[in-house]
Design a protein around this motif. Structure first.
Motif, PDB file in Angstrom:
ATOM      1  N   ASP A  27      40.257  39.213  47.577  1.00 31.28           N
ATOM      2  CA  ASP A  27      39.637  40.329  46.881  1.00 31.28           C
ATOM      3  C   ASP A  27      39.807  40.142  45.386  1.00 31.28           C
ATOM      4  N   LEU A  28      39.135  40.983  44.638  1.00 30.38           N
ATOM      5  CA  LEU A  28      39.128  40.856  43.184  1.00 30.38           C
ATOM      6  C   LEU A  28      40.527  40.981  42.582  1.00 30.38           C
ATOM      7  N   ALA A  29      41.331  41.885  43.094  1.00 28.07           N
ATOM      8  CA  ALA A  29      42.683  42.078  42.553  1.00 28.07           C
ATOM      9  C   ALA A  29      43.535  40.827  42.751  1.00 28.07           C
ATOM     10  N   THR A  30      43.419  40.191  43.913  1.00 31.83           N
ATOM     11  CA  THR A  30      44.174  38.973  44.186  1.00 31.83           C
ATOM     12  C   THR A  30      43.754  37.857  43.247  1.00 31.83           C
ATOM     13  N   LEU A  31      42.445  37.696  43.066  1.00 34.06           N
ATOM     14  CA  LEU A  31      41.945  36.644  42.177  1.00 34.06           C
ATOM     15  C   LEU A  31      42.338  36.909  40.728  1.00 34.06           C
ATOM     16  N   GLY A  36      46.162  36.299  35.854  1.00 34.37           N
ATOM     17  CA  GLY A  36      47.004  37.139  35.009  1.00 34.37           C
ATOM     18  C   GLY A  36      46.215  38.176  34.226  1.00 34.37           C
ATOM     19  N   TYR A  37      45.080  38.611  34.782  1.00 35.49           N
ATOM     20  CA  TYR A  37      44.226  39.603  34.134  1.00 35.49           C
ATOM     21  C   TYR A  37      44.115  40.844  35.007  1.00 35.49           C
ATOM     22  N   SER A  38      43.691  41.949  34.385  1.00 32.75           N
ATOM     23  CA  SER A  38      43.284  43.102  35.175  1.00 32.75           C
ATOM     24  C   SER A  38      41.964  42.726  35.850  1.00 32.75           C
ATOM     25  N   PRO A  39      41.647  43.357  36.971  1.00 33.42           N
ATOM     26  CA  PRO A  39      40.410  42.980  37.670  1.00 33.42           C
ATOM     27  C   PRO A  39      39.153  43.044  36.793  1.00 33.42           C
TER      28      PRO A  39
END
Length: 146
Positions: A27-31, A36-39
């Motif tokens: 998912d976007l949060a994992t990627l 090391g960024y916010s989604p």
């Protein structure tokens, strides 16, 4: 200049995760965490660097893997859909057609007419990493884990 290299290195870490773990649920949060960024910042930075969103890139990679399996493996289209990380056959089929211009069935038939031989599904699953969500030995028998 150094800041751009750091940014690209961080984005590359997420892109490498997609290339490596394409069959896993990502998912976007994992990627974004890989980079090391916010989604939301990750989506903007990835799009600026690669010209597509992270999920577009991941879907493209999954369809490319499906193309390989359709040409070489004796697996059903539904099995291939799930092995490459899609949960919906309809979404997979429409995205596949959008990317390749052919339905998965038509794509397979085209390559079979060219004389391609299909590898038995059990071997293809081993080559493709098996079922993407199969439990590991430690998960099946936690008391035997080291």
């Amino acid at each position: 200049m150094a800041t751009d290299l750091v940014r690209l290195r961080r984005l590359r870490a997420a892109k490498d995760a997609m290339d490596r773990d394409w069959s896993s649920p990502l998912d976007l949060a994992t990627l974004a965490a890989h980079a090391g960024y916010s989604p939301y910042h990750f989506v903007r930075a990835f799009h600026a660097a690669y010209g597509q969103t992270p999920m577009q890139y991941l879907s493209r990679r999954r369809v490319e893997r499906a193309e390989d399996l359709l040409r070489t493996a004796d697996l059903s289209i539904t099995e291939i859909c799930h092995v490459v990380g899609f949960s919906s056959l309809g979404s997979f089929s429409s995205l596949f057609k959008k990317q390749t211009g052919l339905t998965p069935t038509a794509y397979r038939e085209l390559h079979l007419r060219r004389g391609a031989a299909l590898v038995p599904g059990c071997y293809a699953l081993l080559w493709a990493g098996g079922f993407p969500h199969a439990p590991t030995a430690e998960q099946r028998n936690p008391e035997e884990a080291p």
